[in-house]
Design an enzyme around this catalytic site. Sequence first.
Site, PDB file in Angstrom:
ATOM      1  N   CYS A 275       0.800  -1.229   0.000  1.00 16.15           N
ATOM      2  CA  CYS A 275       0.000   0.000   0.000  1.00 16.15           C
ATOM      3  C   CYS A 275       0.831   1.276   0.000  1.00 16.15           C
ATOM      4  CB  CYS A 275      -0.918   0.017   1.216  1.00 16.15           C
ATOM      5  SG  CYS A 275      -2.149  -1.282   1.165  1.00 16.15           S
TER       6      CYS A 275
HETATM    7  N1  LIG Z   1      -2.611  -6.024   1.722  1.00 13.11           N
HETATM    8  C1  LIG Z   1      -2.982  -4.957   2.396  1.00 13.11           C
HETATM    9  O1  LIG Z   1      -2.531  -4.737   3.510  1.00 13.11           O
HETATM   10  C2  LIG Z   1      -3.985  -3.972   1.841  1.00 13.11           C
HETATM   11  C3  LIG Z   1      -4.602  -3.059   2.717  1.00 13.11           C
HETATM   12  C4  LIG Z   1      -5.539  -2.173   2.241  1.00 13.11           C
HETATM   13  C5  LIG Z   1      -5.828  -2.173   0.881  1.00 13.11           C
HETATM   14  N2  LIG Z   1      -5.214  -3.049   0.023  1.00 13.11           N
HETATM   15  C6  LIG Z   1      -5.583  -2.990  -1.377  1.00 13.11           C
HETATM   16  O2  LIG Z   1      -6.436  -4.110  -1.667  1.00 13.11           O
HETATM   17  C7  LIG Z   1      -6.214  -4.574  -3.005  1.00 13.11           C
HETATM   18  C8  LIG Z   1      -5.869  -6.047  -2.957  1.00 13.11           C
HETATM   19  O3  LIG Z   1      -4.656  -6.211  -2.239  1.00 13.11           O
HETATM   20  P1  LIG Z   1      -4.207  -7.607  -1.647  1.00 13.11           P
HETATM   21  O4  LIG Z   1      -3.087  -7.301  -0.714  1.00 13.11           O
HETATM   22  O5  LIG Z   1      -5.364  -8.384  -1.175  1.00 13.11           O
HETATM   23  O6  LIG Z   1      -3.625  -8.315  -2.977  1.00 13.11           O
HETATM   24  P2  LIG Z   1      -3.299  -9.859  -3.163  1.00 13.11           P
HETATM   25  O7  LIG Z   1      -2.319  -9.935  -4.264  1.00 13.11           O
HETATM   26  O8  LIG Z   1      -2.972 -10.485  -1.841  1.00 13.11           O
HETATM   27  O9  LIG Z   1      -4.688 -10.485  -3.608  1.00 13.11           O
HETATM   28  C9  LIG Z   1      -5.280 -10.232  -4.810  1.00 13.11           C
HETATM   29  C10 LIG Z   1      -5.869 -11.543  -5.338  1.00 13.11           C
HETATM   30  O10 LIG Z   1      -6.581 -11.262  -6.512  1.00 13.11           O
HETATM   31  C11 LIG Z   1      -6.348 -12.317  -7.448  1.00 13.11           C
HETATM   32  N3  LIG Z   1      -6.665 -11.783  -8.761  1.00 13.11           N
HETATM   33  C12 LIG Z   1      -5.920 -10.979  -9.552  1.00 13.11           C
HETATM   34  N4  LIG Z   1      -6.623 -10.642 -10.637  1.00 13.11           N
HETATM   35  C13 LIG Z   1      -7.823 -11.225 -10.519  1.00 13.11           C
HETATM   36  C14 LIG Z   1      -8.988 -11.222 -11.300  1.00 13.11           C
HETATM   37  N5  LIG Z   1      -9.064 -10.531 -12.441  1.00 13.11           N
HETATM   38  N6  LIG Z   1     -10.045 -11.952 -10.886  1.00 13.11           N
HETATM   39  C15 LIG Z   1      -9.978 -12.655  -9.734  1.00 13.11           C
HETATM   40  N7  LIG Z   1      -8.910 -12.680  -8.938  1.00 13.11           N
HETATM   41  C16 LIG Z   1      -7.850 -11.968  -9.322  1.00 13.11           C
HETATM   42  C17 LIG Z   1      -4.911 -12.699  -7.214  1.00 13.11           C
HETATM   43  O11 LIG Z   1      -4.637 -14.003  -7.672  1.00 13.11           O
HETATM   44  C18 LIG Z   1      -4.808 -12.573  -5.695  1.00 13.11           C
HETATM   45  O12 LIG Z   1      -5.134 -13.776  -5.044  1.00 13.11           O
HETATM   46  C19 LIG Z   1      -5.106  -3.689  -3.573  1.00 13.11           C
HETATM   47  O13 LIG Z   1      -5.685  -2.636  -4.283  1.00 13.11           O
HETATM   48  C20 LIG Z   1      -4.424  -3.150  -2.341  1.00 13.11           C
HETATM   49  O14 LIG Z   1      -3.808  -1.912  -2.595  1.00 13.11           O
HETATM   50  C21 LIG Z   1      -4.312  -3.970   0.485  1.00 13.11           C
END
Ligand SMILES: NC(=O)c1ccc[n+]([C@@H]2O[C@H](COP(=O)([O-])OP(=O)(O)OC[C@H]3O[C@@H](n4cnc5c(N)ncnc54)[C@H](O)[C@@H]3O)[C@@H](O)[C@H]2O)c1
Length: 439
Positions: A275
């Site tokens: 993030c």
């Molecule tokens: N990790 C954190 O601490 C956090 C905190 C707040 C916000 N976010 C935001 O949340 C969002 C997700 O982050 P995350 O950490 O969960 O990412 P992540 O990579 O852990 O998870 C994303 C998942 O989506 C899947 N994916 C990708 N494209 C896809 C699609 N088209 N259809 C279905 N699945 C798909 C991936 O395989 C993966 O499992 C980002 O925008 C991030 O900035 C993350």
Amino acid sequence: MSNTEILKKISNKTVKTGVIGLGYVGLPLAVTFANNGVEILGFEKNKDKAKAVNEAQNYIGDVTDADLTNVVKETKKLSATADFTRIKECDAVIICVPTPLDKFKKPDMSYIESSCIDIAKNMKPGTFISLESTTYPTTTEDFMKPIIEKESGLKEGKDFWLCFSPERVDPGNINYKTDNTPKIVGALGTEAAEIAEALYGLAIKHLHMVSSPRIAEMTKILENTYRLVNISLINELALLSGKMNIDIWEVIEAAKTKPYGFQAFYPGPGIGGHCIPLDPFYLEHIAKNFNFELSMIHTAGAINDRMSHRMMNKISFALNRHKKSMGGSTILFMGIAYKPDIADARESPALLIMDQLKKKGANILYHDPYIPEFTDDHGNKYICSELTDKLLSDADCVVFTTNHSCFKVEQIIEKAKLVVDLRNAVKSVKIEDGKVFKL
Ligand SMILES: NC(=O)c1ccc[n+]([C@@H]2O[C@H](COP(=O)([O-])OP(=O)(O)OC[C@H]3O[C@@H](n4cnc5c(N)ncnc54)[C@H](O)[C@@H]3O)[C@@H](O)[C@H]2O)c1
């Protein structure tokens, strides 16, 4: 079509909800809703993850094994699929896909775009869609809405509803989880807002409704930019303090006694995670469309980018004091996760420092109980070394890059020849002269 039908399904908890992307954000959210009696169908491109969920095999630290087993095997409220045609079974869909930067530090919107296309091609009329991925303000209205309308032939506000509700999960935080972290919700239009409030209200304790998606989008970026700027500031002050023989940690403790107007941020080897190092550049990108330069974000990013190089110099300086060169030295990194007590090394500053030292000819080892192995961007595979007295005493330098609470700092220092502490890990330990170098 009015929103009455979906509101009725929400009120009697028969609203079948899709969660797209079952990663650090999506899986805890899916489990939270399922725990509250909502039937969740997870959509995941990575078939191994979908299979793991269906077998109740947990891969996210913030989800308990017991909760996952309960919602998958007992109540059967959660299942996962890679078959996106099943979106038509859902009344609501929540998108939690990645929003990285490309190699030119520009937003990579391809994940959101492909999710919108998957939804548009498969959804039934009357579907509610919420985006949780962090992105720049205007995304929901100006990026998602046109794609979904074009691909589905349906009309926003009439045939489907849109909302942005940023995820605020803080991985590893034992007090605040998905259900008790206040949630910002900004929907497009009053009907969408009514649905959003009712749906999220099934699983989240405190909602803060705002007037539009773009307010919610900007709120999330403000939160992360605030952290980027303040951590970069304290990192820069730490570097200066080091040169001036001032202990920045003692300074912070002193400043914290002020009961108002000061919030402590702590220095370290750089900013990591999915993030804070990335999201503010989403804002920088959209600001350019308005011919507006965000100089504060730019400077904070530049300070952060230089941190790994400065840390390499610090390690080189310490080795030099022990009459050793970087080339040929064995350097053991303690912790490669980007923050303590979690298993996430994405954008971790430790990896950047390791890479730079490797290029200078150092032999790199690491120990991180949370991360058994990883492969860097150049395809080099690293395996976690077992932490033994011999490993510690053989290393020319031991570097604390992550302050995991399980590290027995005193014992590590006792066995090591030389320690570089980039996390204030050795704060309560008496330091032998010339053995420990601090940030
Ligand atoms: N990790 C954190 O601490 C956090 C905190 C707040 C916000 N976010 C935001 O949340 C969002 C997700 O982050 P995350 O950490 O969960 O990412 P992540 O990579 O852990 O998870 C994303 C998942 O989506 C899947 N994916 C990708 N494209 C896809 C699609 N088209 N259809 C279905 N699945 C798909 C991936 O395989 C993966 O499992 C980002 O925008 C991030 O900035 C993350």
